[in-house]
Structures are given as C-alpha cells and as structure tokens.
Design a protein around this motif. Structure first.
Motif, short mmCIF file in Angstrom:
data_model
loop_
_atom_site.label_atom_id
_atom_site.label_comp_id
_atom_site.label_asym_id
_atom_site.label_seq_id
_atom_site.Cartn_x
_atom_site.Cartn_y
_atom_site.Cartn_z
N GLU A 70 0.91 -1.16 0.35
CA GLU A 70 -0.12 -0.02 -0.35
C GLU A 70 0.51 1.11 -0.12
O GLU A 70 2.34 1.46 0.70
CB GLU A 70 -0.64 -0.13 1.03
CG GLU A 70 -1.65 1.08 1.25
CD GLU A 70 -2.60 1.06 2.69
OE1 GLU A 70 -3.98 1.95 2.63
OE2 GLU A 70 -2.60 -0.07 3.30
N SER A 110 -9.25 12.29 -0.60
CA SER A 110 -8.53 10.41 0.22
C SER A 110 -7.15 11.63 0.89
O SER A 110 -6.74 11.09 1.05
CB SER A 110 -8.24 9.41 -0.44
OG SER A 110 -7.05 9.85 -1.66
N CYS A 136 5.87 8.86 11.55
CA CYS A 136 4.69 8.35 12.57
C CYS A 136 4.55 7.69 13.56
O CYS A 136 4.28 7.26 14.57
CB CYS A 136 3.12 8.79 12.09
SG CYS A 136 3.59 10.20 10.88
N VAL A 137 4.76 6.09 13.01
CA VAL A 137 4.48 5.46 13.64
C VAL A 137 5.58 4.83 15.00
O VAL A 137 4.78 4.69 15.61
CB VAL A 137 4.87 3.70 13.03
CG1 VAL A 137 6.15 3.56 12.41
CG2 VAL A 137 4.33 2.64 13.88
N ALA A 180 -1.04 12.59 12.58
CA ALA A 180 -0.89 10.76 12.27
C ALA A 180 -2.69 10.55 12.09
O ALA A 180 -2.98 9.55 11.20
CB ALA A 180 -0.24 10.20 12.55
N HIS A 181 -2.93 10.39 14.46
CA HIS A 181 -4.03 9.74 13.70
C HIS A 181 -5.12 9.98 12.75
O HIS A 181 -5.46 9.73 12.27
CB HIS A 181 -4.20 10.09 14.92
CG HIS A 181 -6.14 9.01 15.53
ND1 HIS A 181 -6.20 7.18 15.77
CD2 HIS A 181 -7.36 9.43 16.17
CE1 HIS A 181 -7.38 7.32 16.10
NE2 HIS A 181 -7.53 8.36 16.81
N GLU A 182 -5.17 11.42 12.81
CA GLU A 182 -6.65 12.56 12.50
C GLU A 182 -7.15 12.08 11.11
O GLU A 182 -7.49 11.89 10.53
CB GLU A 182 -6.62 13.37 12.51
CG GLU A 182 -6.56 14.11 13.99
CD GLU A 182 -6.77 15.29 15.06
OE1 GLU A 182 -6.52 16.24 13.63
OE2 GLU A 182 -6.51 15.66 15.46
N LEU A 183 -5.14 12.47 9.81
CA LEU A 183 -5.32 11.98 8.48
C LEU A 183 -4.67 11.01 8.00
O LEU A 183 -4.27 10.83 7.12
CB LEU A 183 -4.23 13.11 8.01
CG LEU A 183 -4.65 14.37 8.23
CD1 LEU A 183 -3.89 15.80 7.99
CD2 LEU A 183 -6.38 14.60 7.58
N SER A 184 -4.61 9.74 9.08
CA SER A 184 -3.44 8.27 8.62
C SER A 184 -2.27 8.37 7.92
O SER A 184 -2.78 8.02 6.52
CB SER A 184 -5.12 7.64 7.88
OG SER A 184 -6.28 7.50 8.55
N VAL A 185 -1.43 8.98 8.43
CA VAL A 185 -0.59 9.29 7.73
C VAL A 185 0.68 8.54 8.26
O VAL A 185 0.69 8.52 9.49
CB VAL A 185 0.06 11.56 7.50
CG1 VAL A 185 -1.05 11.56 6.48
CG2 VAL A 185 -0.21 11.92 9.02
N ASP A 186 1.50 8.47 7.08
CA ASP A 186 2.48 7.77 7.77
C ASP A 186 4.03 8.44 7.63
O ASP A 186 4.97 7.91 9.18
CB ASP A 186 3.14 6.54 6.64
CG ASP A 186 1.78 5.76 6.07
OD1 ASP A 186 1.41 4.88 7.35
OD2 ASP A 186 1.31 6.43 5.30
N ARG A 226 1.56 7.57 3.43
CA ARG A 226 0.61 8.98 2.67
C ARG A 226 1.98 9.87 3.49
O ARG A 226 2.49 9.41 4.69
CB ARG A 226 -0.54 8.40 3.89
CG ARG A 226 -1.50 7.49 3.34
CD ARG A 226 -1.96 7.78 3.71
NE ARG A 226 -3.71 8.78 4.01
CZ ARG A 226 -3.73 9.30 3.57
NH1 ARG A 226 -4.21 9.08 2.43
NH2 ARG A 226 -5.08 10.10 3.82
#
Length: 458
Positions: free
Chosen positions: A118, A421, A210-211, A181-187, A121
């Motif tokens: 995948e 998205s 971010c992780v 990162a949580h709000e926008l699901s970014v890496d 982001r």
C-alpha cells in the motif's frame, strides 16, 4: 464505494480508480457507457438497479433520446466482457420489468494481485516563519506547497501526498505528530521552518516517521535560496530510501528535472504561487470581505515572469504563467479571448520543456475545459496529469467536475472520493460547483440545507 477498492466478479477484476476491467492480469476492453453501468451496479452490492436508476445516473435523468437500446447494448457488452452465457447469465441477471442485478461480487481494499504494498501517506506541514518578518509568510506557505508537489511525482504508486489545503489547517495548531497522524492516517510528516541567524535566513526541516516518532532525516540550509532546492531534493531521496532504496537515484534525477538552474528563479516561483493560490481558491464573497482583488494576480504574474526571465528553461515558471492567464479570465478580470490563448501558449511551452510535468498537463486541460469546451482533449490531459501524480487533488477535483458535467456520475464520484482521500479538508466546494454545472440544483440545495442545520430535509 471507495475508488481505491477493487471488485471481483467471478474471475474478473474491476479496478474503479484505473477504470479498468481485467482477467488473469490482462485488460478487457470495455467502452465508456458499459463501464459506467458496470461501476454503477457494482456499487449497489447486489441490489436491484432499475432502468430509471440507470437513466438518472448515466444521462442525468434528462435524456433527450431513446435510452432503451443503449442500455440493452451496454448490458450485452458487459456480459461479453464478464464471459457470461447470455442465455444463462450468472452474475448480471435481468429482473423482468424492473431492471438488473449484479450478483456474486467481492470487494477488496487493495488490488488482489497487482499492488503488493500500500502507498505510504505523507503530510508536509506549513513551514513556520521564525524570522520575525511577516513578509516571509508567503515563502513559508509556498515552499511547503511546492515540496508537496515535488514529493508527489517521486513514485505515484508508492507515495501519496496529502494536499496543501488540508495541510494548511494545521498551521499554528498545537497538536503532536501522533495526533496529526491519527487524524489523517499519515505515515510520514515533514516539518519545516525559516529562522534568521546573524542576518542570514536559514531553512530547517525534518522528516518524521509517525509509527515510532523517529526522525529519519533532518537538515539546516543556508543561504535560503539554495536551501529551498536542496531540501526538496534531499527529502525526496530520504523518502525514496525509506520506501524503496533502489529508486532513490532515479527520484533524485526526476527532481533535478523539475527544479530550475537558478535558485532565485525557484524563489520567485514560490512567491508567485503563494499569491496565485491565495486569490484563486477563495470565492467572490470571501475575496470581497478580505479585500482580495486583482493585485494578488498582478503580484503572482510579476514573480512568475521573473522566474522564467532568470531561467528560461524552468517549466514550472511557465505553468505559473498559464495559471495566471487562465484564472484572471475565469475570475472576470480579463476577457477569455485575451487570457486563454496566452494560457495555452504558456502550458505548451512548459510541456515542450518537460513532457512529464503533471502541472503542465493540468494547465493545458484547464484551457481545453474552460475555453475550448473540448471535453475529450481536456479529459486526456487530466488523465496524463493523474498518471504522473495521483496525489494532485486539484487535478482530481477539476476532472471530477468535468465528469459530472458530462453526466458520468460514477466516474465523477470516484474522482471526488480520490481527491478527498488526498485532501480530506478542502474538496467539498469544488464538488458542489460540479453539481451546479451539471444542473443538479435540487441536490445542491438539499445538501446545503442539511449541512447548514444538521437536519436532513429530504
């Protein structure tokens, strides 16, 4: 249905984002109308689709010609594409006197056999101005915007960049990287700032994974003008190393083609892009209230002209000029017959310098769309831009509007979902304008009343 989903119908795969039908990895040719109908039925998840539903979705409910034969032909072509026995269909069945039902579909969030990983982001936050000089605000905004665009073309299948309008919402917001990162699901998040040290302006930047909140790259550059180029090259290489190390050298070469020989040309382009963006993306009421007028367009044009004067081979500078000539005509400052021919000339000049520049293809698409009314050529240029940079939400928004005007609702909806998205906080206005252009006034009024009161008045 999410446009990034894949639908399996027996042994056939429907890729909605790519607008493709495949079997065993081989593309199955399918014309526009049958493909639109197939996407419509796939989105209903086995529910009945009436002939009235089809007319409303594919012809906007205002068909001025006989549609029965067109629907029958489209259904027949879909069955051939799905390798169905027309006498005993399994997947696309007819409900006599009512319509059709697509059975046995399965939806996947990622392509079963063609996309192994995948896309990551990435969010480029607005650069913070720490110089104490408010005149540098424009450079901070434009530097972040252009860095996003440069990262977006690195590896479109593996790197997805969140758009400027969403990133701008996080300017001076006191939130941690983890919260964003949580709000926008970014890496990954890129942070940057401008500082002044002993009279010299410096650029500071860092790329954070971010992780685990690990800083995988950081730099401080001076002087500012050269640093702007270096940062965009280095952050792209750092991301490529994280995503696919073998691609890093290729990405460095690609970025080098986008950036000018003269750093001051790039500095002028960034400042021009700031003033163009500030004016063109606000509606007339907002612009009037905040005293935004053609002065921003004049400033932007001056900076873009300065960019190409300093480096006549700088393709993005000509894109800026094309945007200026087109937008001033669109916003009523000049007659279309004066602005758009110059917009076309500048876009073609940019493409002559770099045929793989997505912004140049989008600029030319805008001329075909707004001035020539040549939908076919506009669509071809939009698609070229999106193939080169799927992260460019502005292209998806404009292309989605064109598709709505053409009555291709399923495709238009998919493009707007793709734009959302990439740019979840900045897409709604353009979608509504597309509905207005396609004559769906009641739907616009209904959405406005629902959004304004929280009550669904349907």
């Amino acid at each position: 249905m999410n446009p990034q989903e894949f639908v399996r119908i027996g042994g056939t795969e429907l890729d909605i984002q790519r607008y493709e039908l495949r079997r065993a990895g081989q593309q199955i040719p399918l014309e526009r109308l049958p493909m639109e109908l197939l996407i419509l039925m796939a989105s209903r998840d086995g529910q009945l689709v009436t002939r009235a539903d089809i007319v409303r979705a594919l012809w906007g409910g205002n068909a001025f010609r006989e549609t029965d034969n067109s629907i029958n032909t489209a259904v027949r072509k879909i069955r051939i594409a799905l390798d169905e026995n027309p006498d005993h269909p399994v997947h696309l069945t007819t409900v006599k006197g009512k319509g059709y039902r697509l059975n046995g579909t399965r939806t996947f969030s990622e392509e079963p056999s063609h996309i192994p990983v995948e896309a990551v982001r990435v969010l480029v936050l607005p650069f913070e101005n720490k110089t104490g000089d408010s005149s540098e605000d424009s450079l901070c905004d434009a530097l972040a915007d252009e860095t996003s665009a440069n990262i977006g073309v690195l590896n479109p299948e593996r790197i997805l960049v969140i758009a400027r309008t969403t990133a701008a919402r996080y300017r001076r917001v006191n939130k941690s990287i983890a919260e964003i990162a949580h709000e926008l699901s970014v890496d990954y998040v890129l942070e940057g700032s401008l500082t002044r040290d002993a009279g010299r302006v410096r650029i500071l930047a860092q790329l954070i994974r971010c992780v685990d909140q690990v800083q995988i790259w950081s730099r401080a550059h001076e002087p500012m003008t050269r640093g702007a180029l270096d940062i965009q090259k280095e952050v792209g290489t750092a991301l490529a190393q994280e995503v696919s190390p073998a691609l890093a050298q290729q990405q460095q070469h690609m970025l080098a083609r986008r950036l000018p020989v003269d750093p001051l040309a790039h500095d002028a382009y960034l400042r021009g892009r700031y003033f163009w963006t500030r004016r063109v993306h606000f509606d007339a009421g907002f612009a009037a209230h905040h005293a935004l007028n053609d002065e921003d367009f004049i400033r932007a044009r001056s900076y873009f002209e300065s960019a190409v004067d300093r480096d006549p081979t700088y393709a993005l500078g000509y894109v800026g000029l094309s945007n200026i000539f087109g937008s001033t005509a669109t916003h009523g400052f000049y007659a279309p017959s004066q602005g758009y021919p110059k917009a076309r000339e500048s876009a073609l000049r940019a493409l002559a310098l770099d045929a793989n520049l997505p912004e140049a293809h989008q600029a030319l698409a805008g001329v075909h769309y707004f001035y020539d009314w040549d939908w076919q050529r506009a669509e071809a240029e939009f698609l070229k831009a999106l193939r080169l940079n799927p992260s460019h939400a502005e292209t998806s928004r404009l292309y989605g509007r064109l598709l709505l005007v053409l009555g291709r609702e399923a495709e238009g909806r998919a493009q707007f979902e793709l734009a959302e998205s990439v740019d979840p906080l900045g897409c709604e206005g353009s979608r509504v304008f597309g509905l207005i252009q396609s004559g769906r006034y009641e739907e616009v009024i209904r959405e406005y009343l629902t959004a304004g009161t929280g009550i669904d008045r349907r």
